[in-house]
Design a protein around this motif. Structure first.
Motif, PDB file in Angstrom:
ATOM      1  N   LEU A  51       0.837  -1.205   0.000  1.00 11.03           N
ATOM      2  CA  LEU A  51       0.000   0.000   0.000  1.00 11.03           C
ATOM      3  C   LEU A  51       0.869   1.251   0.000  1.00 11.03           C
ATOM      4  N   VAL A  52       1.890   1.233   0.869  1.00 11.56           N
ATOM      5  CA  VAL A  52       2.763   2.403   0.942  1.00 11.56           C
ATOM      6  C   VAL A  52       3.463   2.616  -0.398  1.00 11.56           C
ATOM      7  N   ALA A  53       3.905   1.488  -0.993  1.00  4.51           N
ATOM      8  CA  ALA A  53       4.613   1.604  -2.266  1.00  4.51           C
ATOM      9  C   ALA A  53       3.704   2.157  -3.343  1.00  4.51           C
ATOM     10  N   LYS A  54       2.434   1.761  -3.309  1.00  2.00           N
ATOM     11  CA  LYS A  54       1.498   2.255  -4.322  1.00  2.00           C
ATOM     12  C   LYS A  54       1.374   3.765  -4.254  1.00  2.00           C
ATOM     13  N   ILE A  55       1.456   4.303  -3.044  1.00  2.00           N
ATOM     14  CA  ILE A  55       1.389   5.756  -2.922  1.00  2.00           C
ATOM     15  C   ILE A  55       2.713   6.379  -3.347  1.00  2.00           C
TER      16      ILE A  55
ATOM     17  N   TYR B 193       9.072  -1.469  -7.326  1.00  2.00           N
ATOM     18  CA  TYR B 193       7.840  -2.077  -7.817  1.00  2.00           C
ATOM     19  C   TYR B 193       8.026  -3.572  -8.054  1.00  2.00           C
ATOM     20  N   ALA B 194       9.135  -3.917  -8.718  1.00  3.78           N
ATOM     21  CA  ALA B 194       9.367  -5.323  -9.033  1.00  3.78           C
ATOM     22  C   ALA B 194       9.584  -6.141  -7.772  1.00  3.78           C
ATOM     23  N   LEU B 195      10.226  -5.552  -6.766  1.00  2.00           N
ATOM     24  CA  LEU B 195      10.478  -6.290  -5.534  1.00  2.00           C
ATOM     25  C   LEU B 195       9.179  -6.606  -4.824  1.00  2.00           C
ATOM     26  N   LEU B 196       8.210  -5.692  -4.898  1.00  2.00           N
ATOM     27  CA  LEU B 196       6.994  -5.879  -4.113  1.00  2.00           C
ATOM     28  C   LEU B 196       5.913  -6.626  -4.867  1.00  2.00           C
TER      29      LEU B 196
ATOM     30  N   GLY C  74       6.378  -8.511  -7.767  1.00  2.00           N
ATOM     31  CA  GLY C  74       6.820  -9.657  -8.552  1.00  2.00           C
ATOM     32  C   GLY C  74       7.357  -9.242  -9.902  1.00  2.00           C
ATOM     33  N   LEU C  75       8.257 -10.101 -10.420  1.00  2.00           N
ATOM     34  CA  LEU C  75       8.925  -9.780 -11.677  1.00  2.00           C
ATOM     35  C   LEU C  75       7.973  -9.789 -12.854  1.00  2.00           C
ATOM     36  N   ASP C  76       6.999 -10.713 -12.837  1.00  2.00           N
ATOM     37  CA  ASP C  76       6.140 -10.853 -14.010  1.00  2.00           C
ATOM     38  C   ASP C  76       5.327  -9.590 -14.253  1.00  2.00           C
ATOM     39  N   HIS C  77       4.802  -9.029 -13.144  1.00  3.49           N
ATOM     40  CA  HIS C  77       4.066  -7.765 -13.270  1.00  3.49           C
ATOM     41  C   HIS C  77       4.964  -6.677 -13.841  1.00  3.49           C
ATOM     42  N   ALA C  78       6.183  -6.585 -13.255  1.00  6.19           N
ATOM     43  CA  ALA C  78       7.099  -5.540 -13.703  1.00  6.19           C
ATOM     44  C   ALA C  78       7.449  -5.724 -15.173  1.00  6.19           C
ATOM     45  N   ARG C  79       7.571  -6.997 -15.608  1.00  6.00           N
ATOM     46  CA  ARG C  79       7.908  -7.261 -17.013  1.00  6.00           C
ATOM     47  C   ARG C  79       6.801  -6.804 -17.949  1.00  6.00           C
ATOM     48  N   THR C  80       5.537  -6.962 -17.511  1.00  6.31           N
ATOM     49  CA  THR C  80       4.468  -6.524 -18.405  1.00  6.31           C
ATOM     50  C   THR C  80       4.432  -5.007 -18.490  1.00  6.31           C
ATOM     51  N   VAL C  81       4.770  -4.322 -17.370  1.00  4.09           N
ATOM     52  CA  VAL C  81       4.766  -2.860 -17.419  1.00  4.09           C
ATOM     53  C   VAL C  81       5.915  -2.361 -18.283  1.00  4.09           C
ATOM     54  N   MET C  82       7.084  -2.961 -18.134  1.00  6.35           N
ATOM     55  CA  MET C  82       8.303  -2.506 -18.802  1.00  6.35           C
ATOM     56  C   MET C  82       8.943  -3.686 -19.522  1.00  6.35           C
ATOM     57  N   PRO C  83       8.521  -4.017 -20.726  1.00  4.90           N
ATOM     58  CA  PRO C  83       9.087  -5.196 -21.385  1.00  4.90           C
ATOM     59  C   PRO C  83      10.574  -5.023 -21.668  1.00  4.90           C
ATOM     60  N   PRO C  84      11.398  -6.041 -21.386  1.00  2.90           N
ATOM     61  CA  PRO C  84      12.846  -5.916 -21.557  1.00  2.90           C
ATOM     62  C   PRO C  84      13.257  -5.540 -22.971  1.00  2.90           C
ATOM     63  N   ALA C  85      12.520  -6.014 -23.966  1.00  6.38           N
ATOM     64  CA  ALA C  85      12.891  -5.658 -25.340  1.00  6.38           C
ATOM     65  C   ALA C  85      12.808  -4.155 -25.539  1.00  6.38           C
ATOM     66  N   LEU C  86      11.745  -3.548 -24.968  1.00  5.17           N
ATOM     67  CA  LEU C  86      11.586  -2.096 -25.070  1.00  5.17           C
ATOM     68  C   LEU C  86      12.761  -1.392 -24.389  1.00  5.17           C
ATOM     69  N   LEU C  87      13.132  -1.917 -23.202  1.00  2.00           N
ATOM     70  CA  LEU C  87      14.227  -1.291 -22.454  1.00  2.00           C
ATOM     71  C   LEU C  87      15.510  -1.291 -23.260  1.00  2.00           C
TER      72      LEU C  87
END
Lengths: 138, 117, 152
Positions: free
Chosen positions: A9-13, A50-53, A55-68
């Motif tokens: 919750l804190v991270a979301k804010i 974000y990824a730590l809290l 999970g990696l899969d969520h973070a990957r969908t937000v920021m795809p590695p190919a795009l990075l």
């Protein structure tokens, strides 16, 4: 969702605030402390949180590695491109004074552009490194 | 100020030697990288402490201020920190690959496996 | 964890020494990113260090001798915070006096970084990019590396 509820919750804010702060640091680097390097690192740190809290899969969908990877190359390209542009306009390589009518304005524009390039590269390389390290399981 | 005016260098040298000791006395590759990082941070502090001027402020133009710290070391170290992280990541990636190929991150065991081939 | 605290502490030192930009980046890098990297490497490799086989006397001796030599070398160095030190005589005064008029950017660190030393910064960005590519090449895709190892 039960685990780390308070942290999440804190991270979301906080994460939007950190991202906003990174952008502020990026574009306000001329006046206060800041610039592309700092902004890139802060931006990447927000994503790593974000990824730590969540999970990696969520973070990957937000920021795809190919795009990075593309963005990392684009940042360097932007930096070099500014240099080439100033050369085409009759100045030396990376001499921003020719980018606009008067030299001071041109310098301002040049600094903004290359700081943007630096920020893009630093942020995306940091995230690429993080994803490759954590995406690998023992 | 005499001899005590050099205390910033002594702090740097202490940190540097701590890092150096870790690098040469430990066989564990991860610890070696930690040692290199401490060494690196001591160099950063050396540069930044050189840029400091008594009574100076941060190098951002402001009214009524005429004495600034030296901006040049700040620039050098600013980029060096980010480059340092990137190269540390590269080193750690090498360690991970070595661990996969040899099954260990201890220097002695890697040498032993190399010579037994 | 200790490593992160160490970085945060050195960020504090930079702040005291008037290096705002540097303090900024050290706090974000050291306390955030490099600690996470270290932890994930430890997770991928071994957690415990083996007992060292050598005695620690020789390294200690080397370190003490080197440290003593370095301390001897500092005796000729200028005092801490001395405005007359050689570092402050050559290029820096030009940056401090001319950059507001030439570049028009109040933060001198930014103007030196991006404009006067633009080549340098371009090189550094390239180094960062190359390091990222190197990490990808070394440990990116598991399947591909395994196949290569079988072939090799």
């Amino acid at each position: 969702m039960g685990k780390h509820l308070v942290l999440r919750l804190v991270a979301k804010i906080f994460i939007p605030l950190i991202l906003l702060f990174a952008l502020y640091v990026q574009f306000h680097g001329d006046y206060g402390p800041g610039g592309g390097f700092q902004a890139g690192v802060i931006f990447a740190a927000a994503f790593i949180l974000y990824a730590l809290l969540f999970g990696l899969d969520h973070a990957r969908t937000v920021m795809p590695p190919a795009l990075l990877q593309t963005v990392a190359a684009l940042g360097v390209l932007l930096y070099g491109g500014v240099g080439v542009a100033s050369m085409l306009l009759g100045g030396n390589y990376l001499d921003y004074s020719v980018l606009a009518e008067d030299p001071v304005h041109g310098q301002h524009l040049g600094i903004l552009l290359i700081e943007l390039g630096v920020g893009l590269t630093v942020a995306s390389v940091m995230m690429v490194i993080f994803f490759t390290f954590t995406g690998r399981r023992g | 100020m005499g001899i005590l005016g050099h205390y910033n260098y002594w702090i740097v040298i202490f940190l540097m030697m701590v890092g150096f000791y870790i690098v040469i006395s430990h066989g564990n590759l991860v610890k070696k990288i930690v040692g290199l990082n401490i060494f690196q941070a001591s160099v950063f502090i050396l540069y930044i402490s050189m840029g400091k001027i008594h009574g100076g402020t941060a190098p951002i133009v402001a009214e009524g201020v005429s004495r600034y710290s030296n901006p040049l070391p700040h620039v050098l170290i600013l980029t060096a920190i980010v480059v340092g992280v990137a190269t540390t990541a590269l080193g750690l990636a090498l360690v991970v690959r070595i661990n996969e190929a040899y099954g260990t991150v201890e220097e002695d065991e890697i040498h032993a496996k190399d010579s037994s081939l | 964890m200790l490593f992160g605290i160490y970085s945060l502490l050195s960020a504090g030192i930079f702040l005291v020494l008037d290096a705002l930009d540097v303090a900024f980046i050290e706090a974000a890098v050291g306390a955030g990113i490099s600690t996470v990297l270290m932890l994930s490497t430890l997770a991928l490799t071994e957690r415990k260090e083996k007992e060292p086989r050598h005695k620690a006397v020789l390294p200690l001796l080397v370190v003490l001798v080197t440290g003593a030599a370095l301390v001897y070398g500092t005796l000729d160095m200028p005092d801490f915070g001395d405005p007359k030190a050689p570092v402050h005589q050559h290029v820096a005064p030009r940056y401090i006096q001319q950059s507001p008029a030439e570049i028009g950017v109040p933060n001198m660190v930014t103007s030196v970084l991006a404009s006067y030393r633009g080549y340098d910064t371009l090189g550094e960005v390239t180094v960062i990019f190359t390091a990222g590519v190197g990490v990808l090449a070394l440990i990116a895709d598991r399947r591909r590396t395994r196949r290569r190892r079988r072939r090799g």
